[in-house]
Design a protein around this motif. Sequence first.
Motif, PDB file in Angstrom:
ATOM      1  N   MET A   1      34.394  31.834  62.083  1.00  0.00           N
ATOM      2  CA  MET A   1      33.759  30.687  61.455  1.00  0.00           C
ATOM      3  C   MET A   1      33.563  29.603  62.501  1.00  0.00           C
ATOM      4  O   MET A   1      34.480  29.240  63.225  1.00  0.00           O
ATOM      5  CB  MET A   1      34.637  30.169  60.328  1.00  0.00           C
ATOM      6  CG  MET A   1      34.018  28.985  59.624  1.00  0.00           C
ATOM      7  SD  MET A   1      34.995  28.455  58.219  1.00  0.00           S
ATOM      8  CE  MET A   1      35.655  26.923  58.869  1.00  0.00           C
ATOM      9  N   ALA A   2      32.365  29.070  62.574  1.00  0.00           N
ATOM     10  CA  ALA A   2      32.060  27.991  63.514  1.00  0.00           C
ATOM     11  C   ALA A   2      32.494  26.659  62.929  1.00  0.00           C
ATOM     12  O   ALA A   2      32.306  26.389  61.741  1.00  0.00           O
ATOM     13  CB  ALA A   2      30.573  27.970  63.819  1.00  0.00           C
ATOM     14  N   LYS A   3      33.073  25.831  63.749  1.00  0.00           N
ATOM     15  CA  LYS A   3      33.518  24.506  63.341  1.00  0.00           C
ATOM     16  C   LYS A   3      32.314  23.562  63.286  1.00  0.00           C
ATOM     17  O   LYS A   3      31.500  23.541  64.211  1.00  0.00           O
ATOM     18  CB  LYS A   3      34.548  24.004  64.344  1.00  0.00           C
ATOM     19  CG  LYS A   3      35.215  22.727  63.955  1.00  0.00           C
ATOM     20  CD  LYS A   3      36.303  22.363  64.951  1.00  0.00           C
ATOM     21  CE  LYS A   3      36.847  20.992  64.668  1.00  0.00           C
ATOM     22  NZ  LYS A   3      37.815  20.569  65.662  1.00  0.00           N
ATOM     23  N   PRO A   4      32.159  22.765  62.198  1.00  0.00           N
ATOM     24  CA  PRO A   4      31.013  21.871  62.104  1.00  0.00           C
ATOM     25  C   PRO A   4      31.146  20.677  63.056  1.00  0.00           C
ATOM     26  O   PRO A   4      32.247  20.278  63.422  1.00  0.00           O
ATOM     27  CB  PRO A   4      31.044  21.403  60.653  1.00  0.00           C
ATOM     28  CG  PRO A   4      32.483  21.483  60.274  1.00  0.00           C
ATOM     29  CD  PRO A   4      33.030  22.672  61.027  1.00  0.00           C
ATOM     30  N   THR A   5      30.014  20.129  63.430  1.00  0.00           N
ATOM     31  CA  THR A   5      29.996  18.896  64.221  1.00  0.00           C
ATOM     32  C   THR A   5      30.079  17.734  63.244  1.00  0.00           C
ATOM     33  O   THR A   5      29.285  17.646  62.308  1.00  0.00           O
ATOM     34  CB  THR A   5      28.694  18.801  65.045  1.00  0.00           C
ATOM     35  OG1 THR A   5      28.602  19.949  65.887  1.00  0.00           O
ATOM     36  CG2 THR A   5      28.682  17.550  65.890  1.00  0.00           C
ATOM     37  N   THR A   6      31.040  16.857  63.461  1.00  0.00           N
ATOM     38  CA  THR A   6      31.276  15.742  62.552  1.00  0.00           C
ATOM     39  C   THR A   6      31.180  14.408  63.291  1.00  0.00           C
ATOM     40  O   THR A   6      31.079  14.367  64.511  1.00  0.00           O
ATOM     41  CB  THR A   6      32.656  15.873  61.886  1.00  0.00           C
ATOM     42  OG1 THR A   6      33.655  15.880  62.916  1.00  0.00           O
ATOM     43  CG2 THR A   6      32.757  17.159  61.073  1.00  0.00           C
ATOM     44  N   VAL A   7      31.233  13.319  62.523  1.00  0.00           N
ATOM     45  CA  VAL A   7      31.093  11.974  63.069  1.00  0.00           C
ATOM     46  C   VAL A   7      32.350  11.169  62.759  1.00  0.00           C
ATOM     47  O   VAL A   7      32.820  11.161  61.616  1.00  0.00           O
ATOM     48  CB  VAL A   7      29.861  11.267  62.443  1.00  0.00           C
ATOM     49  CG1 VAL A   7      29.740   9.840  62.935  1.00  0.00           C
ATOM     50  CG2 VAL A   7      28.597  12.047  62.724  1.00  0.00           C
ATOM     51  N   VAL A 101      26.159   8.775  65.112  1.00  0.00           N
ATOM     52  CA  VAL A 101      26.093   9.295  66.481  1.00  0.00           C
ATOM     53  C   VAL A 101      27.081  10.457  66.611  1.00  0.00           C
ATOM     54  O   VAL A 101      28.276  10.299  66.366  1.00  0.00           O
ATOM     55  CB  VAL A 101      26.421   8.196  67.519  1.00  0.00           C
ATOM     56  CG1 VAL A 101      26.345   8.765  68.930  1.00  0.00           C
ATOM     57  CG2 VAL A 101      25.481   7.010  67.367  1.00  0.00           C
ATOM     58  N   TYR A 102      26.551  11.614  67.004  1.00  0.00           N
ATOM     59  CA  TYR A 102      27.362  12.823  67.136  1.00  0.00           C
ATOM     60  C   TYR A 102      27.968  12.919  68.533  1.00  0.00           C
ATOM     61  O   TYR A 102      27.463  12.306  69.479  1.00  0.00           O
ATOM     62  CB  TYR A 102      26.501  14.063  66.831  1.00  0.00           C
ATOM     63  CG  TYR A 102      25.994  14.045  65.411  1.00  0.00           C
ATOM     64  CD1 TYR A 102      26.787  14.501  64.369  1.00  0.00           C
ATOM     65  CD2 TYR A 102      24.733  13.533  65.109  1.00  0.00           C
ATOM     66  CE1 TYR A 102      26.333  14.463  63.064  1.00  0.00           C
ATOM     67  CE2 TYR A 102      24.282  13.490  63.801  1.00  0.00           C
ATOM     68  CZ  TYR A 102      25.078  13.954  62.784  1.00  0.00           C
ATOM     69  OH  TYR A 102      24.633  13.901  61.490  1.00  0.00           O
ATOM     70  N   PRO A 103      29.051  13.675  68.681  1.00  0.00           N
ATOM     71  CA  PRO A 103      29.720  13.793  69.988  1.00  0.00           C
ATOM     72  C   PRO A 103      28.799  14.275  71.117  1.00  0.00           C
ATOM     73  O   PRO A 103      29.012  13.918  72.272  1.00  0.00           O
ATOM     74  CB  PRO A 103      30.846  14.798  69.730  1.00  0.00           C
ATOM     75  CG  PRO A 103      31.130  14.698  68.273  1.00  0.00           C
ATOM     76  CD  PRO A 103      29.799  14.396  67.634  1.00  0.00           C
ATOM     77  N   ASP A 104      27.758  15.052  70.785  1.00  0.00           N
ATOM     78  CA  ASP A 104      26.847  15.531  71.832  1.00  0.00           C
ATOM     79  C   ASP A 104      25.769  14.513  72.201  1.00  0.00           C
ATOM     80  O   ASP A 104      24.907  14.783  73.016  1.00  0.00           O
ATOM     81  CB  ASP A 104      26.201  16.857  71.417  1.00  0.00           C
ATOM     82  CG  ASP A 104      25.330  16.746  70.166  1.00  0.00           C
ATOM     83  OD1 ASP A 104      25.136  15.626  69.641  1.00  0.00           O
ATOM     84  OD2 ASP A 104      24.827  17.794  69.710  1.00  0.00           O
ATOM     85  N   GLY A 105      25.796  13.327  71.571  1.00  0.00           N
ATOM     86  CA  GLY A 105      24.830  12.277  71.872  1.00  0.00           C
ATOM     87  C   GLY A 105      23.635  12.238  70.939  1.00  0.00           C
ATOM     88  O   GLY A 105      22.842  11.301  70.975  1.00  0.00           O
ATOM     89  N   ASP A 106      23.468  13.249  70.089  1.00  0.00           N
ATOM     90  CA  ASP A 106      22.393  13.220  69.100  1.00  0.00           C
ATOM     91  C   ASP A 106      22.705  12.150  68.051  1.00  0.00           C
ATOM     92  O   ASP A 106      23.876  11.813  67.823  1.00  0.00           O
ATOM     93  CB  ASP A 106      22.252  14.571  68.393  1.00  0.00           C
ATOM     94  CG  ASP A 106      21.719  15.675  69.287  1.00  0.00           C
ATOM     95  OD1 ASP A 106      21.360  15.393  70.454  1.00  0.00           O
ATOM     96  OD2 ASP A 106      21.655  16.827  68.826  1.00  0.00           O
ATOM     97  N   SER A 107      21.654  11.635  67.407  1.00  0.00           N
ATOM     98  CA  SER A 107      21.823  10.611  66.374  1.00  0.00           C
ATOM     99  C   SER A 107      20.903  10.873  65.195  1.00  0.00           C
ATOM    100  O   SER A 107      19.787  11.357  65.373  1.00  0.00           O
ATOM    101  CB  SER A 107      21.474   9.220  66.920  1.00  0.00           C
ATOM    102  OG  SER A 107      22.388   8.788  67.868  1.00  0.00           O
TER     103      SER A 107
END
Length: 149
Positions: A1-7, A101-107
């Motif tokens: 299971m892949a972990k989701p990207t969170t804020v 703002v996500y940890p990878d810099g996307d918003s």
Amino acid sequence: MAKPTTVKFGQFFVRLSDGAETSTFTAPCGFTSKSFNRSKTFGETNVPDCDDPDAPSWIERDVQSMSGSISGEGVLAKSAIPEWEAALASSDSIECEVEFVYPDGDSDIYTGSFHVESFETAGTRGERVTVSVSMQSDGEITYERTTAP
């Protein structure tokens, strides 16, 4: 299971425009909780089954309107009072921006005009003065995803 990207909380921004022709958005200090909500209202029509008039009809829904709201609570910060007072005193809505703002810099950025509906302060002996703010949208809210280079 892949972990989701969170804020994280500190990367969830509610910003008010300074009203200039080329707007500058700033986040008033003090919120310890905030929320951004979007909703739709519907017209509902009961549509019968023409082949079996005794059968239950189904509800069909058509979008009548869309709306958004912003709310927040926290401590009463001296630096934020002039921004909130100006927004509350205005009979015109003000432009606001909500950004995640996500940890990878996307918003994810939502922009629209909002009226300050309420600005409530409260205090309890032995604690700091708190504030609660509620805003309602005034027109369209736009959405944009920006990606980090």
